[in-house]
Design an enzyme around this catalytic site. Structure first.
Site, mmCIF file in Angstrom:
data_model
loop_
_atom_site.group_PDB
_atom_site.id
_atom_site.type_symbol
_atom_site.label_atom_id
_atom_site.label_comp_id
_atom_site.label_asym_id
_atom_site.label_seq_id
_atom_site.Cartn_x
_atom_site.Cartn_y
_atom_site.Cartn_z
ATOM 1 N N ASP A 63 -1.813 -7.939 33.269
ATOM 2 C CA ASP A 63 -2.369 -6.865 32.456
ATOM 3 C C ASP A 63 -3.350 -7.508 31.472
ATOM 4 O O ASP A 63 -2.959 -8.327 30.634
ATOM 5 C CB ASP A 63 -1.208 -6.184 31.718
ATOM 6 C CG ASP A 63 -1.686 -5.057 30.824
ATOM 7 O OD1 ASP A 63 -2.907 -4.954 30.589
ATOM 8 O OD2 ASP A 63 -0.824 -4.290 30.354
ATOM 9 N N LYS A 95 -18.302 -7.862 41.019
ATOM 10 C CA LYS A 95 -19.044 -8.362 39.855
ATOM 11 C C LYS A 95 -18.684 -9.824 39.571
ATOM 12 O O LYS A 95 -19.547 -10.598 39.172
ATOM 13 C CB LYS A 95 -18.777 -7.469 38.648
ATOM 14 C CG LYS A 95 -19.300 -6.055 38.888
ATOM 15 C CD LYS A 95 -19.128 -5.138 37.728
ATOM 16 C CE LYS A 95 -19.337 -3.688 38.144
ATOM 17 N NZ LYS A 95 -18.261 -3.151 39.016
ATOM 18 N N CYS A 122 -17.540 3.763 36.022
ATOM 19 C CA CYS A 122 -18.288 4.629 36.944
ATOM 20 C C CYS A 122 -17.859 6.071 36.687
ATOM 21 O O CYS A 122 -17.571 6.824 37.604
ATOM 22 C CB CYS A 122 -18.082 4.204 38.392
ATOM 23 S SG CYS A 122 -16.376 4.078 38.891
HETATM 24 C C1 LIG Z 1 -13.501 -0.375 38.330
HETATM 25 S S1 LIG Z 1 -12.283 -1.361 39.038
HETATM 26 C C2 LIG Z 1 -12.963 -2.979 38.921
HETATM 27 C C3 LIG Z 1 -14.008 -3.302 39.949
HETATM 28 C C4 LIG Z 1 -14.440 -4.755 39.887
HETATM 29 N N1 LIG Z 1 -14.876 -5.132 38.563
HETATM 30 C C5 LIG Z 1 -15.533 -5.077 40.886
HETATM 31 O O1 LIG Z 1 -16.705 -5.128 40.500
HETATM 32 O O2 LIG Z 1 -15.222 -5.339 42.059
HETATM 33 C C6 LIG Z 1 -11.054 -1.407 37.816
HETATM 34 C C7 LIG Z 1 -9.929 -2.393 38.048
HETATM 35 O O3 LIG Z 1 -9.115 -2.418 36.888
HETATM 36 C C8 LIG Z 1 -7.818 -2.815 37.270
HETATM 37 N N2 LIG Z 1 -6.931 -2.545 36.130
HETATM 38 C C9 LIG Z 1 -6.417 -1.366 35.707
HETATM 39 N N3 LIG Z 1 -5.686 -1.546 34.599
HETATM 40 C C10 LIG Z 1 -5.745 -2.869 34.292
HETATM 41 C C11 LIG Z 1 -5.180 -3.685 33.275
HETATM 42 N N4 LIG Z 1 -4.418 -3.166 32.311
HETATM 43 N N5 LIG Z 1 -5.406 -5.014 33.303
HETATM 44 C C12 LIG Z 1 -6.176 -5.553 34.286
HETATM 45 N N6 LIG Z 1 -6.722 -4.826 35.274
HETATM 46 C C13 LIG Z 1 -6.518 -3.508 35.279
HETATM 47 C C14 LIG Z 1 -7.601 -2.019 38.533
HETATM 48 O O4 LIG Z 1 -6.594 -2.599 39.327
HETATM 49 C C15 LIG Z 1 -8.986 -2.077 39.194
HETATM 50 O O5 LIG Z 1 -9.028 -3.114 40.131
#
Ligand SMILES: C[S@@+](CC[C@H](N)C(=O)[O-])C[C@H]1O[C@@H](n2cnc3c(N)ncnc32)[C@H](O)[C@@H]1O
Lengths: 318, 182
Positions: A176, A131, A246
């Site tokens: 984070d 994205k 998702c």
């Molecule tokens: C659904 S995926 C994102 C996919 C991405 N937006 C794409 O379109 O390629 C969710 C992401 O959230 C990250 N994530 C989880 N907890 C998080 C946090 N507290 N802060 C930042 N990223 C986090 C994970 O590492 C993962 O890469």
């Protein structure tokens, strides 16, 4: 009665029983159709990178290599792959960053955000960057994107995609995203593509029928709540927030938005998407904010897309 | 604030000497005029870690960077211009590709379709895989390998013998990112 039916359907389709019990409550008589939909292959889509090449030229190049493509309605840069004799993740055009393999559902999330050139946009959970790279495309590589992700492995893929897809207006940080407000940024738009149980991906990854337990929903919902509160803090007044997952679970979708609506000066607005079912306003008999009907849900059995949830909001005066 | 331990980086603006090395590296591949065009209105920063990576940023991105930099170090920013070595900048392939036709003929070899495929699989090239190469006889020369659409595929070391035999050793190619797995 529901239990017996759930047990039988869980066996037949290979799910954990709790999932079917929930689906029966949410989808009632359409549950079997829903489950059947999850068994169907979802056509792959590619997204042309207008930052690097002309979509029609790339489509022609791929067609000469044996890739049959057809345009996707409403997404001028997207093509559905009807057939391919080559591996689409290894062509020269792919390596040159002329296109990305991306689900159309993901593209709709960015369509809802509709970022503009010269804006400051935050992509809070950005890796691997599907994205983010589309956001850059919308912004014509102008303005600035702050892209964060917590995962060490996934941030590498983010970097690699940003580079390959010729994104020039991003700043990526491994962190984070709940700590983002420390920067004091006033963003014009924020995308929160939240970490989730990922049930919506069952059609592409059937192991997800078994890989999660109910506790996962609770754990992730807590993370999602913290992230959406941070998203609100990052936004300027009238700024746009898009929340996406998702997952089919209302606990990770409508209930998160409802939680934020009660605590933050934000309002749901119509995302203007030409597809999707309305969000739930009373899932599992729990009354939620009426405006949640403006959120959009995608289902494999109805839209031939991965399961997805998209809700667009704007920040109003506190 | 903690930085990512796997990528401890120090960000700085290039010194005059570093800037010279950056210009020198770019000028090997493109004209001085193009170098100036590329760098006009751009801010330049070097991320110093195990390697020294040079990035260029627009003013909008620079503004965001200055808000963030006191608290956190970026992992990636703007346009990756290339890696700064002790002698010069090694421009990134994407930068050279973006510059396209502006890359000097004297540092460019053009592959055939088969040559393109072989090179992207990390393999060396010989006469039959090439459409054109600079007419030089030198011990070894670093060249940009492009396909016949002029798209940069990677870097190679060109060796040409008096017999007319040419060989290109693959130094870096776009397929490497894929083979590495991310
Ligand atoms: C659904 S995926 C994102 C996919 C991405 N937006 C794409 O379109 O390629 C969710 C992401 O959230 C990250 N994530 C989880 N907890 C998080 C946090 N507290 N802060 C930042 N990223 C986090 C994970 O590492 C993962 O890469």
């Amino acid at each position: 009665m529901n239990n017996r039916e759930a047990e039988q359907l869980a066996k037949q389709y290979g799910y954990r029983q709790y999932m079917i019990e929930r689906y029966l409550e949410l989808f009632g008589s359409e549950t079997v159709q829903f489950l059947k939909g999850n068994e169907l292959a979802i056509p792959s889509t590619i997204r042309m990178n207008t930052l690097a090449a002309s979509p029609t030229e790339v489509a022609t190049r791929l067609q000469t290599k044996g890739v049959q493509l057809e345009p996707v309605d409403g997404l001028p840069y997207a093509y559905r792959v009807r057939q391919s004799t080559v591996s689409l993740g290894a062509t020269t055009e792919y390596l040159l960053g002329y296109y990305l393999l991306q689900s159309a559902a993901s593209m709709w999330a960015v369509e809802a955000l509709n970022p503009q050139a010269d804006q400051v946009v935050v992509d809070m959970c950005a890796a691997p960057g599907g994205k983010t790279t589309l956001i850059a495309q919308f912004m014509e590589n102008k303005g600035a994107i702050l892209a964060t992700d917590i995962s060490r492995d996934r941030i590498r893929s983010l970097r690699s995609n940003l580079s390959r897809m010729r994104v020039e207006n991003s700043l990526a940080i491994r962190m984070d995203a709940t700590q983002l407000p420390e920067f004091g940024i006033q963003a014009d738009a924020v995308l929160l593509d939240a970490p989730c149980t990922g049930e919506g991906l069952i059609p592409v990854d059937p192991t997800r029928k078994q890989s999660r337990i109910t506790k996962d929903i609770t754990i992730l919902a807590n993370v999602q709540k913290r992230l959406i509160l941070a998203a609100n803090q990052l936004l300027r007044e009238n700024g746009v927030l898009v929340y996406a997952t998702c997952s089919f679970a209302p606990e990770e979708n409508e209930k998160i938005i409802d939680y934020a609506l009660q605590r933050c000066p934000i309002q749901i607005v119509d995302a203007g998407l030409p597809l999707g079912e309305p969000g739930f306003t009373a899932p599992f008999n729990q009354e939620l904010d009426e405006s949640l009907h403006l959120a959009r849900r995608f289902y494999p059995y109805k839209h031939q897309l991965e399961g997805f949830f998209i809700c667009k909001m704007i920040k109003v005066a506190a | 604030m903690q930085n990512d331990k796997s990528r401890r980086l120090i960000f700085s603006i290039p010194t005059a000497e570093e800037e010279q090395r950056i210009y020198k590296g770019l000028a090997e591949y493109i004209s001085e005029q193009k170098v100036n065009q590329l760098l006009t209105d751009q801010h330049m920063i070097i991320a110093k870690g195990r390697r020294q990576e040079v990035y260029i940023l627009s003013s909008d991105l620079w503004r965001l960077y200055t808000q963030i930099q006191p608290l956190r170090h970026p992992y990636f920013i703007g346009r990756f211009l290339g890696e700064l070595t002790k002698t010069a900048l090694k421009p990134s392939l994407h930068i050279l590709h973006a510059l396209g036709d502006a890359v000097k003929d004297t540092v460019k070899v053009i592959t055939t379709h088969t040559g393109e495929q072989k090179f992207l699989y990390g393999q060396p090239l010989e006469n039959q895989h090439l459409k054109d190469w600079p007419a030089v006889l030198e011990e070894e020369r670093k060249v940009l390998v492009v396909n016949d659409q002029g798209e940069a595929l990677g870097y190679g070391l060109l060796k040409s013998a008096e017999t007319g035999k040419v060989s290109i050793k693959n130094q870096q190619d776009l397929g490497w990112y894929l083979r590495r797995g991310h």
